[in-house]
Enzyme design. Structure first.
Site, mmCIF file in Angstrom:
data_model
loop_
_atom_site.group_PDB
_atom_site.id
_atom_site.type_symbol
_atom_site.label_atom_id
_atom_site.label_comp_id
_atom_site.label_asym_id
_atom_site.label_seq_id
_atom_site.Cartn_x
_atom_site.Cartn_y
_atom_site.Cartn_z
ATOM 1 N N PHE A 126 5.165 4.736 -1.622
ATOM 2 C CA PHE A 126 4.560 4.034 -0.490
ATOM 3 C C PHE A 126 5.691 3.220 0.160
ATOM 4 C CE2 PHE A 126 2.369 0.546 1.564
ATOM 5 C CZ PHE A 126 1.329 1.203 2.206
ATOM 6 N N ASP A 195 4.285 0.583 -10.038
ATOM 7 C CA ASP A 195 3.330 0.149 -9.014
ATOM 8 C C ASP A 195 2.004 0.858 -9.310
ATOM 9 O OD1 ASP A 195 1.711 0.062 -6.707
ATOM 10 O OD2 ASP A 195 3.437 -0.057 -5.349
ATOM 11 N N TYR A 220 -7.324 -4.690 -3.826
ATOM 12 C CA TYR A 220 -8.319 -4.382 -2.777
ATOM 13 C C TYR A 220 -8.759 -2.929 -2.760
ATOM 14 C CZ TYR A 220 -3.715 -3.797 -0.522
ATOM 15 O OH TYR A 220 -2.417 -3.471 -0.253
ATOM 16 N N LYS A 221 -8.193 -2.095 -3.636
ATOM 17 C CA LYS A 221 -8.592 -0.685 -3.656
ATOM 18 C C LYS A 221 -9.672 -0.506 -4.731
ATOM 19 C CE LYS A 221 -3.898 0.743 -2.371
ATOM 20 N NZ LYS A 221 -4.044 1.066 -0.949
ATOM 21 N N ARG A 370 -7.478 12.224 3.426
ATOM 22 C CA ARG A 370 -7.565 11.657 2.067
ATOM 23 C C ARG A 370 -9.017 11.287 1.768
ATOM 24 N NH1 ARG A 370 -3.784 6.756 0.503
ATOM 25 N NH2 ARG A 370 -5.331 5.753 1.822
#
Ligand SMILES: Cc1ncc(COP(=O)(O)O)c(C=O)c1O
Length: 395
Positions: A126, A195, A220-221, A370
């Site tokens: 990312f 990560d 937050y995921k 996605r």
């Protein structure tokens, strides 16, 4: 009703996690974007209201003590710890993932000797990790070496200081082999930094079991902490005494209210803190984490794999041949909790149309659709419906 729709109903009826769905605020659409922003747990609005009105409004400054505000970063870190296979006392919550990548990577380089002059970074990472790694390399006088995860073992040497890897690739959903890559990094005498943004809350991580040195992740995921909820930093207990943070703010001082001129780091995980914690977001996250009470991460993984298998089966059955290509590995050992479908040349438009019909995934440039599968609130009928609507839009 199609055969696959009937099978979906049966899987949902037998799903041991099906009851968790009621803990979330959901509409009658299909939400497959929990790998970007998790859905809202029902317990959060009431807790936030209490934090604002009673803890802040009525108790005011007393809440730093009486409402447990000051110790929230460590307390909530301990709540996340079992979800990523860590014993208590090794995780602090706070700041963004990007900021924690900087702390972890510079901290990692400071743990090894100066002769180790390279930082290896996941070349498919990312972007933020790559940008921060580049800055960490400049700050520590090291050279940054981008390497694809599969090629990391061959790239390691006595020159490697630290290696920063993503556990799950954000684009394809590919799961990298954390145990063997960590072992390879250690065999080369370097420090392993992971990560976990796309794995925490979706699959077992096993930080302690696999001897990971440092790790970061967002909340937050799959942890449903809310937009911009604070991230976390894991520092293995055996390294905490030597962890030298590049951001030694007053919250990480051994005696923060001593107001001393000289910095003296606190013991333990709270050495990873920086400044005043973001209490409103942090306590929203704490309430959100209640959805995990009594849930085993192994059960989450079992359902996640069954969901992504089933979605891929429905896509194969419904979508016209050649219209999409799955980028997500078939082998379970290599799959996270999302399905990525290449859809050229119109992926962006296709996703807009899906969202218009209540099937929410997301689009990543240049041509990827996605679909994130969050086992606490996504069911098999959702997977079947998403594939059916996708096929209708692609026909
Ligand atoms: C792997 C990974 N790292 C980091 C981030 C973002 O970091 P931050 O919390 O600083 O925005 C994301 C966001 O999607 C991500 O997928």
């Amino acid at each position: 009703m199609s055969d696959l729709a009937r099978i979906a109903q049966q899987h949902d009826a037998e799903d041991p996690l099906a009851g968790r769905r009621a803990l979330f605020v959901l509409d009658d659409g299909v939400y497959l974007d929990g790998n970007s922003l998790g859905a809202l747990p029902r317990s959060v609005p009431g807790r936030v209201e209490d934090v604002v009105r009673r803890q802040w409004g009525a108790l005011k400054i007393r809440s730093w003590d009486e409402s447990g505000w000051w110790t929230a970063p460590e307390r909530i870190g301990d709540r996340i710890a079992p979800l990523v296979g860590a014993a208590a006392g090794q995780i602090v919550v706070g700041d963004s993932t990007s900021v924690n990548v900087l702390k972890a990577l510079v901290g990692a380089v400071r743990l090894v000797d100066d002769a180790r002059d390279e930082i290896v970074v996941d070349a498919t990472t990312f972007p933020t990790d790559g940008y921060i790694a580049e800055s960490a390399a400049r700050l520590t006088g090291r050279t940054l070496r981008p390497v694809r995860p599969a090629e990391v073992p061959a790239a390691l040497s006595e020159r490697t200081a630290a290696v920063l890897l993503n556990h799950v690739d954000y684009r394809t959903g590919r799961l990298h082999d954390l145990p063997s890559l960590t072992a390879a990094v250690h065999a080369a005498g370097a420090i392993a930094v992971w990560d976990l943004c796309h794995s925490a809350g979706a699959l077992p991580v096993g930080l302690d079991e696999h001897g990971v040195d440092l790790a970061v992740g967002c909340t937050y995921k799959y942890l449903n902490g809310g937009p911009g909820s604070p991230a976390y930093l894991y520092v293995r207990s055996g390294l905490q005494d030597r962890f030298d943070s590049p951001l030694p703010g007053w919250n990480s001082h051994a005696e923060p209210f001593g107001m001393r001129e000289a910095y003296e780091p606190a013991a333990g995980a709270l050495r990873g803190r920086v400044g005043t914690p973001d209490i409103l977001s942090m306590l929203a996250l704490e309430a959100a984490l209640e959805v995990w009470d009594g849930v085993s991460i192994d059960a989450v993984r079992t359902k996640s794999l069954a969901l992504t298998d089933f979605f891929l089966e429905c896509v194969r059955a419904y979508v016209p041949e050649g219209r999409v290509e799955s980028l997500t590995p078939v082998r379970h050992e290599e799959r996270g909790s999302q399905v990525a479908l290449r859809c050229s040349p119109d992926a962006g438009d296709v996703m807009k149309r899906l969202i218009g019909r209540g099937v929410v995934g997301d689009f990543r440039r240049p041509d990827v659709l996605r679909f994130g599968f969050t086992p606490l609130y996504v069911g098999f009928a959702d997977a079947e419906r998403a594939a059916r609507v996708l096929a209708e839009e692609l026909r």
